[in-house]
Design an enzyme around this catalytic site. Structure first.
Site, PDB file in Angstrom:
ATOM      1  N   LYS A  77       0.856  -1.191   0.000  1.00  0.00           N
ATOM      2  CA  LYS A  77       0.000   0.000   0.000  1.00  0.00           C
ATOM      3  C   LYS A  77       0.885   1.231   0.000  1.00  0.00           C
ATOM      4  O   LYS A  77       1.964   1.223   0.593  1.00  0.00           O
ATOM      5  CB  LYS A  77      -0.860   0.006   1.276  1.00  0.00           C
ATOM      6  CG  LYS A  77      -2.037   0.925   1.212  1.00  0.00           C
ATOM      7  CD  LYS A  77      -3.209   0.238   0.579  1.00  0.00           C
ATOM      8  CE  LYS A  77      -4.357   1.166   0.333  1.00  0.00           C
ATOM      9  NZ  LYS A  77      -5.465   0.470  -0.337  1.00  0.00           N
ATOM     10  N   GLY A 177     -20.519   6.562   2.732  1.00  0.00           N
ATOM     11  CA  GLY A 177     -19.585   6.867   1.632  1.00  0.00           C
ATOM     12  C   GLY A 177     -20.320   6.646   0.326  1.00  0.00           C
ATOM     13  O   GLY A 177     -20.922   5.580   0.126  1.00  0.00           O
ATOM     14  N   GLY A 179     -18.857   7.201  -2.851  1.00  0.00           N
ATOM     15  CA  GLY A 179     -17.839   7.345  -3.893  1.00  0.00           C
ATOM     16  C   GLY A 179     -17.902   6.150  -4.819  1.00  0.00           C
ATOM     17  O   GLY A 179     -18.968   5.577  -5.063  1.00  0.00           O
ATOM     18  N   VAL A 181     -17.084   3.014  -4.568  1.00  0.00           N
ATOM     19  CA  VAL A 181     -17.654   1.770  -4.047  1.00  0.00           C
ATOM     20  C   VAL A 181     -19.117   1.986  -3.656  1.00  0.00           C
ATOM     21  O   VAL A 181     -20.009   1.225  -4.055  1.00  0.00           O
ATOM     22  CB  VAL A 181     -16.835   1.262  -2.825  1.00  0.00           C
ATOM     23  CG1 VAL A 181     -17.492   0.041  -2.211  1.00  0.00           C
ATOM     24  CG2 VAL A 181     -15.400   0.948  -3.245  1.00  0.00           C
ATOM     25  N   GLY A 182     -19.363   3.041  -2.878  1.00  0.00           N
ATOM     26  CA  GLY A 182     -20.707   3.272  -2.344  1.00  0.00           C
ATOM     27  C   GLY A 182     -21.766   3.454  -3.420  1.00  0.00           C
ATOM     28  O   GLY A 182     -22.849   2.857  -3.354  1.00  0.00           O
TER      29      GLY A 182
HETATM   30  P1  NAD Z   1     -13.923   7.328  -2.937  1.00  0.00           P
HETATM   31  O1  NAD Z   1     -12.910   8.357  -2.602  1.00  0.00           O
HETATM   32  O2  NAD Z   1     -14.411   7.206  -4.328  1.00  0.00           O
HETATM   33  O3  NAD Z   1     -15.225   7.524  -2.013  1.00  0.00           O
HETATM   34  C1  NAD Z   1     -15.160   7.699  -0.635  1.00  0.00           C
HETATM   35  C2  NAD Z   1     -16.475   8.270  -0.156  1.00  0.00           C
HETATM   36  O4  NAD Z   1     -16.458   8.342   1.264  1.00  0.00           O
HETATM   37  C3  NAD Z   1     -16.773   9.684  -0.669  1.00  0.00           C
HETATM   38  O5  NAD Z   1     -18.146   9.792  -0.996  1.00  0.00           O
HETATM   39  C4  NAD Z   1     -16.447  10.562   0.555  1.00  0.00           C
HETATM   40  O6  NAD Z   1     -17.163  11.786   0.546  1.00  0.00           O
HETATM   41  C5  NAD Z   1     -16.923   9.639   1.646  1.00  0.00           C
HETATM   42  N1  NAD Z   1     -16.413   9.947   2.979  1.00  0.00           N
HETATM   43  C6  NAD Z   1     -15.184  10.355   3.348  1.00  0.00           C
HETATM   44  N2  NAD Z   1     -15.141  10.550   4.682  1.00  0.00           N
HETATM   45  C7  NAD Z   1     -16.389  10.257   5.140  1.00  0.00           C
HETATM   46  C8  NAD Z   1     -16.979  10.260   6.421  1.00  0.00           C
HETATM   47  N3  NAD Z   1     -16.286  10.599   7.494  1.00  0.00           N
HETATM   48  N4  NAD Z   1     -18.285   9.909   6.538  1.00  0.00           N
HETATM   49  C9  NAD Z   1     -18.989   9.547   5.455  1.00  0.00           C
HETATM   50  N5  NAD Z   1     -18.479   9.509   4.221  1.00  0.00           N
HETATM   51  C10 NAD Z   1     -17.194   9.873   4.068  1.00  0.00           C
HETATM   52  O7  NAD Z   1     -13.322   5.945  -2.406  1.00  0.00           O
HETATM   53  P2  NAD Z   1     -13.735   4.473  -2.837  1.00  0.00           P
HETATM   54  O8  NAD Z   1     -12.859   4.025  -3.938  1.00  0.00           O
HETATM   55  O9  NAD Z   1     -15.227   4.403  -2.980  1.00  0.00           O
HETATM   56  O10 NAD Z   1     -13.278   3.654  -1.560  1.00  0.00           O
HETATM   57  C11 NAD Z   1     -14.052   3.653  -0.365  1.00  0.00           C
HETATM   58  C12 NAD Z   1     -13.426   2.670   0.616  1.00  0.00           C
HETATM   59  O11 NAD Z   1     -13.454   1.362   0.059  1.00  0.00           O
HETATM   60  C13 NAD Z   1     -11.971   2.924   0.948  1.00  0.00           C
HETATM   61  O12 NAD Z   1     -11.741   2.574   2.292  1.00  0.00           O
HETATM   62  C14 NAD Z   1     -11.211   1.992   0.052  1.00  0.00           C
HETATM   63  O13 NAD Z   1      -9.962   1.620   0.566  1.00  0.00           O
HETATM   64  C15 NAD Z   1     -12.144   0.804   0.052  1.00  0.00           C
HETATM   65  N6  NAD Z   1     -11.979  -0.046  -1.111  1.00  0.00           N
HETATM   66  C16 NAD Z   1     -12.099   0.474  -2.354  1.00  0.00           C
HETATM   67  C17 NAD Z   1     -11.966  -0.362  -3.437  1.00  0.00           C
HETATM   68  C18 NAD Z   1     -12.192   0.158  -4.829  1.00  0.00           C
HETATM   69  O14 NAD Z   1     -12.341  -0.659  -5.716  1.00  0.00           O
HETATM   70  N7  NAD Z   1     -12.256   1.447  -5.058  1.00  0.00           N
HETATM   71  C19 NAD Z   1     -11.657  -1.709  -3.259  1.00  0.00           C
HETATM   72  C20 NAD Z   1     -11.564  -2.219  -1.962  1.00  0.00           C
HETATM   73  C21 NAD Z   1     -11.719  -1.365  -0.900  1.00  0.00           C
END
Ligand code: NAD
Length: 370
Positions: A77, A177, A179, A181-182
């Site tokens: 990482k 969240g 983003g 994933v969400g």
């Molecule tokens: P992203 O940056 O696209 O989205 C993150 C979201 O979380 C955003 O909407 C942001 O506004 C929100 N957020 C941040 N702080 C917050 C809080 N305190 N309360 C509520 N919402 C909050 O990131 P992502 O790619 O969607 O990843 C999200 C999580 O999933 C991360 O922990 C990442 O490590 C994990 N993850 C992602 C992937 C992937 O494929 N992208 C794979 C495995 C794990």
């Protein structure tokens, strides 16, 4: 952290690198955990408040995730200190500088995580070549655009509900969240008849027990707005999301969001972590004792890295979706069966399963962790 070796154990980390270039304001940390299975893959997280400790913990989570998913990759990482919403020209300088500083660390294949996207990966490709999560135009399978991780979350959930007393259609989900994933999780779950009753982003949380319109939320976010701009829903601070009544709670933001302090407030029957290390060990045990099923993060959210590893080998998108579905369903069922048979936490069953695979790979090598 008192000592850099505080996190070292029988699995790693094998290398910890501090990267610094004051000329452009580059500050980062790379942790390569264990590479017995192959060169490590793990995303680059960019945020103002990242830390070396977060990087250590996430690198280990990647070792376990890659091993459990049967990938020939170890875990690593990188964290980059900075605001991911920097003007693009400034962000490009930082990302290119980080890539250049990691040019010779062949045990680490760069990939996207929070705060970095396929545009960033394209700069890295141009700079050093060794990267996954690229835009389509240059041979990538954009894992965030297609919702690879969320696709896995859906399949993990479909298996998990077979061990519980409710069905997916009509179930109520809360997603923390919105983003990459969400938002895709919201979309895939809605297609199965699951009702999104609450969500949050960094600006705050919204709740509507009669259901939120997923398409409208996606449009808001893609237009640069926040979920709190959604018309008509009750707006609250982002902490409030833990209290929302629901069947399924999906963390898809930051680590440790369900912890010993707030775990009692959670009302769900099932927790499906999209985010890595979103539930502390203490909270996970507490949930288990209360009869709440908490899936191990690195089993449920392996879709993204499965996609990345397959992109590295030139696979196509159809094969990726199929592999995620098969691997995540198989692993979720296997872990839940072991957990039930042996009366142990699903997380413990998953860690044992992953560590066993890593240790077998280590036994074939002259050096154990590198
Ligand atoms: P992203 O940056 O696209 O989205 C993150 C979201 O979380 C955003 O909407 C942001 O506004 C929100 N957020 C941040 N702080 C917050 C809080 N305190 N309360 C509520 N919402 C909050 O990131 P992502 O790619 O969607 O990843 C999200 C999580 O999933 C991360 O922990 C990442 O490590 C994990 N993850 C992602 C992937 C992937 O494929 N992208 C794979 C495995 C794990």
């Amino acid at each position: 952290m008192k000592d850099i070796f505080e996190f070292a154990d029988e699995l790693g980390p094998t290398k910890v690198l501090h990267v610094y270039e004051p000329m452009v304001g580059l500050k980062g940390v790379l942790v390569v955990d264990n590479v017995a299975l192959g060169p490590s893959i793990g995303g680059i997280r960019m945020a103002p408040d990242v830390s070396a400790v977060e990087c250590f913990r996430l690198a280990r989570a990647m070792s376990l995730k890659n091993a459990a998913a049967g990938l020939s990759h170890g875990g690593g990482k990188a964290v980059l200190y900075g605001d991911p919403k920097l003007p693009l020209e400034k962000k490009e300088v930082l990302i290119r500088a980080l890539a250049a500083s990691l040019r010779d660390i062949h045990e680490y294949i760069l990939a996207p995580d929070m705060g970095t996207d396929e545009q960033c990966m394209a700069w890295i490709k141009d700079e050093i070549g060794r990267v996954v999560g690229l835009p389509r135009e240059i041979g990538g399978i954009p894992l965030d655009e297609i919702g690879a991780t969320a696709w896995g979350l859906l399949h993990a959930t479909e298996i998990a509900v077979q061990y519980l007393d409710f069905e997916l259609p009509g179930a109520r989900v809360v997603i923390q969240g919105f983003g990459s994933v969400g938002k895709h999780a919201a979309r895939f779950f809605a297609e199965k008849g699951v009702v999104l009753v609450g969500t949050a982003d960094s600006k705050g949380a919204i709740y509507d027990p009669s259901g939120l319109d997923v398409r409208c939320l996606v449009e808001l976010k893609e237009g640069g707005k926040s979920v709190v701009d959604y018309p008509g829903a009750t707006r609250l601070g982002h902490e409030a999301i833990i209290d929302f009544d629901c069947d399924i709670w999906i963390p898809a933001a930051r680590p440790d969001v369900i912890n010993e302090v707030n775990v009692d407030r959670l009302k769900a029957k099932l927790v499906v972590p999209g985010a890595n290390i979103a539930v502390t060990d203490g909270a996970e045990k507490h949930l288990h004792d209360k009869g709440v099923l908490c899936l191990p993060d690195f089993i449920a959210n392996a879709g993204g890295v499965i996609c990345a590893a397959m992109e590295y080998r030139g696979a196509n998108e159809t094969a990726v979706f199929q592999a995620i579905e098969e691997k995540v369903r198989y692993n979720t069922r296997r872990i839940l069966d072991i957990s039930k048979e042996r009366g142990i936490l699903p997380k413990r069953a998953a860690v044992e399963f992953a560590v066993d695979r890593i240790k077998r790979a280590m036994s074939y090598r002259r050096w154990s962790v590198f």
